[in-house]
Each structure stands twice: as C-alpha cells, then as structure tokens.
Write a protein that holds these residues in place. Sequence first.
Motif, mmCIF file in Angstrom:
data_model
loop_
_atom_site.group_PDB
_atom_site.id
_atom_site.type_symbol
_atom_site.label_atom_id
_atom_site.label_comp_id
_atom_site.label_asym_id
_atom_site.label_seq_id
_atom_site.Cartn_x
_atom_site.Cartn_y
_atom_site.Cartn_z
ATOM 1 N N LEU A 30 7.875 1.732 -3.081
ATOM 2 C CA LEU A 30 6.832 1.860 -2.260
ATOM 3 C C LEU A 30 6.739 3.233 -2.054
ATOM 4 O O LEU A 30 5.612 3.836 -1.588
ATOM 5 N N MET A 31 7.875 4.044 -1.915
ATOM 6 C CA MET A 31 7.692 5.580 -1.398
ATOM 7 C C MET A 31 6.853 6.367 -2.272
ATOM 8 O O MET A 31 5.902 6.834 -1.665
ATOM 9 N N PRO A 32 6.922 6.304 -3.802
ATOM 10 C CA PRO A 32 5.992 7.289 -4.522
ATOM 11 C C PRO A 32 4.541 6.427 -4.266
ATOM 12 O O PRO A 32 3.533 7.372 -4.336
ATOM 13 N N PHE A 33 4.434 5.133 -4.098
ATOM 14 C CA PHE A 33 2.956 4.834 -4.232
ATOM 15 C C PHE A 33 2.324 5.267 -2.785
ATOM 16 O O PHE A 33 1.365 5.685 -2.687
ATOM 17 N N TRP A 34 3.244 5.293 -1.654
ATOM 18 C CA TRP A 34 2.706 5.835 -0.408
ATOM 19 C C TRP A 34 2.437 7.104 -0.333
ATOM 20 O O TRP A 34 1.422 7.802 0.243
ATOM 21 N N ASN A 35 3.115 7.899 -1.117
ATOM 22 C CA ASN A 35 2.798 9.459 -1.289
ATOM 23 C C ASN A 35 1.571 9.718 -2.089
ATOM 24 O O ASN A 35 0.844 10.524 -1.643
ATOM 25 N N LEU A 36 1.389 8.752 -3.081
ATOM 26 C CA LEU A 36 0.271 8.933 -4.075
ATOM 27 C C LEU A 36 -1.254 8.564 -2.844
ATOM 28 O O LEU A 36 -1.863 9.322 -2.997
ATOM 29 N N VAL A 37 -0.967 7.455 -2.125
ATOM 30 C CA VAL A 37 -2.176 7.185 -1.482
ATOM 31 C C VAL A 37 -2.357 8.302 -0.304
ATOM 32 O O VAL A 37 -3.755 8.469 -0.090
ATOM 33 N N LYS A 38 -1.421 8.899 0.245
ATOM 34 C CA LYS A 38 -1.811 9.737 1.151
ATOM 35 C C LYS A 38 -2.414 11.174 0.362
ATOM 36 O O LYS A 38 -3.253 11.970 1.242
ATOM 37 N N LEU A 39 -1.995 11.163 -0.590
ATOM 38 C CA LEU A 39 -2.521 12.322 -1.629
ATOM 39 C C LEU A 39 -4.157 12.292 -1.654
ATOM 40 O O LEU A 39 -4.890 13.152 -1.621
ATOM 41 N N ILE A 40 -4.667 10.848 -1.891
ATOM 42 C CA ILE A 40 -5.880 10.859 -2.607
ATOM 43 C C ILE A 40 -6.811 10.220 -1.508
ATOM 44 O O ILE A 40 -8.084 9.945 -1.837
ATOM 45 N N SER A 41 -6.424 10.038 -0.325
ATOM 46 C CA SER A 41 -7.211 9.276 0.852
ATOM 47 C C SER A 41 -7.078 10.253 2.058
ATOM 48 O O SER A 41 -5.926 10.669 2.482
ATOM 49 N N PRO A 42 -8.222 10.168 2.851
ATOM 50 C CA PRO A 42 -8.048 10.800 4.218
ATOM 51 C C PRO A 42 -6.893 10.261 5.148
ATOM 52 O O PRO A 42 -6.373 8.847 5.052
ATOM 53 N N PRO A 43 -6.083 11.039 5.992
ATOM 54 C CA PRO A 43 -5.100 10.655 6.827
ATOM 55 C C PRO A 43 -5.312 9.286 7.634
ATOM 56 O O PRO A 43 -4.565 8.513 7.656
ATOM 57 N N SER A 44 -6.597 9.190 8.194
ATOM 58 C CA SER A 44 -6.834 7.948 8.980
ATOM 59 C C SER A 44 -7.125 6.733 7.931
ATOM 60 O O SER A 44 -6.796 5.476 8.499
ATOM 61 N N THR A 45 -7.413 6.789 6.817
ATOM 62 C CA THR A 45 -7.583 5.929 5.892
ATOM 63 C C THR A 45 -6.549 5.250 4.958
ATOM 64 O O THR A 45 -6.326 4.065 4.739
ATOM 65 N N ALA A 46 -5.570 6.280 4.836
ATOM 66 C CA ALA A 46 -4.427 6.197 3.961
ATOM 67 C C ALA A 46 -3.599 4.989 4.366
ATOM 68 O O ALA A 46 -3.199 3.957 3.565
ATOM 69 N N PRO A 47 -3.084 4.838 5.860
ATOM 70 C CA PRO A 47 -2.369 3.602 6.027
ATOM 71 C C PRO A 47 -2.924 2.263 5.837
ATOM 72 O O PRO A 47 -2.308 1.262 5.512
ATOM 73 N N ALA A 48 -4.184 2.252 6.120
ATOM 74 C CA ALA A 48 -4.930 0.629 6.022
ATOM 75 C C ALA A 48 -5.082 0.563 4.417
ATOM 76 O O ALA A 48 -4.988 -0.734 3.968
ATOM 77 N N LEU A 49 -5.223 1.671 3.567
ATOM 78 C CA LEU A 49 -5.534 1.336 1.998
ATOM 79 C C LEU A 49 -4.066 1.016 1.542
ATOM 80 O O LEU A 49 -3.948 0.057 0.808
ATOM 81 N N PHE A 50 -3.050 1.457 2.155
ATOM 82 C CA PHE A 50 -1.837 1.200 1.608
ATOM 83 C C PHE A 50 -1.193 -0.169 2.181
ATOM 84 O O PHE A 50 -0.823 -0.995 1.242
ATOM 85 N N GLY A 51 -1.555 -0.471 3.154
ATOM 86 C CA GLY A 51 -1.390 -1.870 3.843
ATOM 87 C C GLY A 51 -1.958 -3.034 3.243
ATOM 88 O O GLY A 51 -1.710 -3.954 2.814
ATOM 89 N N GLY A 52 -3.352 -2.523 2.615
ATOM 90 C CA GLY A 52 -4.290 -3.653 1.757
ATOM 91 C C GLY A 52 -3.371 -3.900 0.438
ATOM 92 O O GLY A 52 -3.477 -4.867 -0.090
ATOM 93 N N GLY A 53 -3.010 -2.782 0.039
ATOM 94 C CA GLY A 53 -2.476 -2.778 -1.510
ATOM 95 C C GLY A 53 -1.115 -3.665 -1.308
ATOM 96 O O GLY A 53 -0.871 -4.387 -2.112
ATOM 97 N N LEU A 54 -0.303 -3.077 -0.121
ATOM 98 C CA LEU A 54 0.967 -3.989 -0.130
ATOM 99 C C LEU A 54 0.454 -5.528 0.269
ATOM 100 O O LEU A 54 1.261 -6.409 -0.368
ATOM 101 N N LEU A 55 -0.521 -5.686 1.101
ATOM 102 C CA LEU A 55 -0.897 -7.204 1.018
ATOM 103 C C LEU A 55 -1.169 -8.023 -0.153
ATOM 104 O O LEU A 55 -1.085 -8.985 -0.396
ATOM 105 N N GLY A 56 -1.850 -7.161 -1.016
ATOM 106 C CA GLY A 56 -2.307 -7.745 -2.418
ATOM 107 C C GLY A 56 -0.935 -8.071 -3.167
ATOM 108 O O GLY A 56 -0.810 -8.936 -3.794
#
Length: 237
Positions: free
Chosen positions: A147-173
């Motif tokens: 999860l760590m490299p995936f979280w770092n990647l999401v933070k890189l490609i999406s805005p700070p406010s969006t990144a947590p929800a996008l990562f949470g959605g991926g983890l829910l998937g």
Amino acid sequence: MVAQDFVVDLNKPLVFQVGHLGEAYEEWVHQPIVSKEGPRFFGSDFWEFLTRTVWWAIPVIWLPVVCWFISLSVRMGLTCPHITLVVVSGIFIWTLIEYSLHRFLFHIKTKSYWGNTVHYLIHGCHHKHPMDGLRLVFPPAATAVLLMPFWNLVKLISPPSTAPALFGGGLLGYVIYDCTHYYLHHGQPKSEGPRNLKKYHMNHHFRVQDKGFGITSSLWDKVFGTFPSSIIDAKSR
C-alpha cells in the motif's frame, strides 16, 4: 536429476520444492488438486502461519482504513457528490489494476528455481489448490507493505484533497475483489449475475487458464481481447 524428472512430494512443505521443477513447473501448477485441505508451505510454523488468512480478516482490517482515508478528504472540504465520484473512480481504477496484476504478474511464465518459487507463493499455489480457503485472500501484512508505494503514487498524481478519497476508493475496490474471489470459490450463488461470474472464474481455473483474468467483472477481458470463446458450467466444488 534433471528438472523435468523432479517429482514434488505433496506430503512435505511445497514452497522450496517447486523451484526444482524447472520448465515442467508451468504444466504442473495448472493441474489443480481440488481439495479443501491446503498443503503445507513451510517447515517453520511461524512462516506457515503468515501464509494463512481467513477471508473475513480483509473487511475487518481494511474497511476502517478505507473510512479513515475518505474522512481525510471530507475534512479537507470535499462535498459528498465529489467524494462519491472520486471513490467510485478509485474502485474503477482498481478493476484495471486487478486485471493487469492477474494477467501480467500472476500468470507470468517462469522456469528458474526462484522464479518458480516466488510465482508459486503469489499465485501458483492458488491454481494448484484452488479450494484452499485460507490462501484465497492476500495476507494483510503483505498488503500493508504494497500500500505504501501505491499511496505515494496517488499523492503524486492527484490534488491533496482528492488523493485520500481516491486511494480509499482503490482500497475499497481491493476489499470487494478479495471478498468476491473467496465467494466465487466457496459460495453457492442463486441469482444469475453471481452464478455467471462464478462460472466465468471456474472456467479460468479448470479449462482456459490464459483467458478470463477479471475477478469482479469481465469488463477488461472484453476490452483487451482475453475473454474466453466458450465457458463451461460452474460445478459445485
């Protein structure tokens, strides 16, 4: 003794045996043993314990993490409609990750000792013993590391406010994927949709192993041309 002459002793820990199969590994691992009793992987009780995971550990451990990540975006001011859209996007992105991992990593062809050994650990064991209920979902300790490299990647490609929800959605998937995968092997679906999905997945295991890489849906198999031309009926296993 040449690799092709090596015979795996199923009564002994398997992990450090399978590498000796060499080029014969590919054929051996796709000859499933349909038994609900899983094989022993390691001689060490500690390492053996780490390979076994009950299915319900996945939602119990990871759903609170999903909620926490989504709550971070809520606290940063994202509205409910925006949160919903981002989470659904994360789930959708996961379906492509699920397909890609299954097709290109889990079904990579190997013949070296360590290639066979690592492949057996991450996916070969599931094809050899598809009804082993304690090795159907991914061990949480390994998931946490990935999860760590995936979280770092999401933070890189999406805005700070969006990144947590996008990562949470991926983890829910991912949670949906692992629970669905367990159900397809051990559940007895009554409605047509889940029954067809079970049939689709059993076809991948018992008939055409190089097609049908989707678990939660067949969408990406249709997009990328890996949808099987015919599908057998799912049997009660």
